[in-house]
Design a protein around this motif. Structure first.
Motif, PDB file in Angstrom:
ATOM      1  N   ARG A  77       0.828  -1.211   0.000  1.00 40.50           N
ATOM      2  CA  ARG A  77       0.000   0.000   0.000  1.00 40.50           C
ATOM      3  C   ARG A  77       0.860   1.257   0.000  1.00 40.50           C
ATOM      4  NH1 ARG A  77      -2.400  -1.073   4.213  1.00 40.50           N
ATOM      5  NH2 ARG A  77      -1.417   0.341   5.719  1.00 40.50           N
ATOM      6  N   GLU A  81       1.335   4.222  -2.919  1.00 38.86           N
ATOM      7  CA  GLU A  81       1.058   5.622  -2.604  1.00 38.86           C
ATOM      8  C   GLU A  81       2.216   6.523  -3.006  1.00 38.86           C
ATOM      9  OE1 GLU A  81       0.264   5.554   1.564  1.00 38.86           O
ATOM     10  OE2 GLU A  81      -1.815   4.880   1.344  1.00 38.86           O
ATOM     11  N   HIS A  85       2.269   7.244 -10.655  1.00 36.14           N
ATOM     12  CA  HIS A  85       1.022   6.560 -10.976  1.00 36.14           C
ATOM     13  C   HIS A  85       1.182   5.561 -12.111  1.00 36.14           C
ATOM     14  CE1 HIS A  85      -1.132   8.945  -8.142  1.00 36.14           C
ATOM     15  NE2 HIS A  85      -0.911  10.081  -8.776  1.00 36.14           N
TER      16      HIS A  85
END
Length: 236
Positions: A77, A81, A85
């Motif tokens: 995770r 983050e 992207h």
């Protein structure tokens, strides 16, 4: 703890996957930068390199984690983050200490995606467009690549390799909706080999392709564009 990461990326705006001393904007350069910020000082080991503009849906690499990083779901995770992207960690799992992302790999699967017609701004990063595509010819001739061959006439000049012999286990093409998908599965590939094979399938007839595959001639075919190529899966 050794872990294997399965990664997907849009390679359009990166200078390939491999870390380079003169360039920082690479796939694994970005990943290592984020890992270092998380206290993980380890050189990422990948199943293989992809060139500038090439994508992946199933690239695999391995890293060794320090003891304080034992929550793999949290690490996944946090990485997603912090990473650009265009890069996504799909999976992290613990593996044996002997696991090696490159040398433990048995087979590599790539796909090349083609669309007939004019390019458009919404798909050009992910699909290679050609005005005329003879699917029947491609489906027939792509089978010529199956087996063990010397692919020295299907690699980019300057490739650093000990042997140019590779085994292709499967090679086929099919229509899916409005695109044509070429699928290649082998024990390994030379630099730009798939793009040169696709270029040959688009330009050469069966006899010419056989000559080049037998190293009896080289028709100087340009490699197909990088934007249509995807590293799809690594089999261990």
């Amino acid at each position: 703890m050794r872990c294997a990461l399965t990664i997907a990326y849009n390679g359009t705006h990166f200078l390939g996957s491999q870390i380079q001393s003169e360039a920082t904007n690479t796939i694994f350069g970005n990943i290592e930068k984020v890992l270092l910020q998380l206290g993980i000082d380890f050189r990422v080991v990948a199943s293989g390199r992809t060139d500038k503009g090439v994508h992946a849906t199933g690239q695999v690499c391995h890293i060794d984690l320090p003891e304080f990083w034992n929550d793999l779901e949290k690490l996944k995770r946090v990485l997603n983050e912090m990473l650009p992207h265009a890069i996504t960690v799909k999976k992290i799992k613990q593996v044996d200490d002997e696991f090696h992302a490159r040398y433990s790999a048995k087979r590599r699967v790539y796909r090349y995606i083609i669309k007939e017609g004019d390019s458009n701004p919404f798909e050009h990063e992910f699909i290679s467009f050609f005005r005329h595509v003879d699917l029947d010819k491609i489906q027939k001739n792509i089978k010529l690549f199956v087996g063990e061959h010397d692919f020295k006439e299907f690699m980019k000049t300057g490739s650093d390799t000990g042997s140019t012999i590779r085994v292709i286990y499967r090679a086929f093409a099919y229509k899916y909706k409005d695109v044509i998908v070429l699928n290649f599965e082998a024990n390994g590939f030379l630099r730009s080999q798939i793009r040169l094979m696709v270029g040959a399938l688009l330009k050469l007839n069966a006899d010419e392709l056989k000559e080049q595959l037998a190293c009896a001639n080289n028709y100087k075919i340009k490699p197909a564009p990088s934007n249509g190529l995807y590293l799809a899966r690594i089999n261990y």
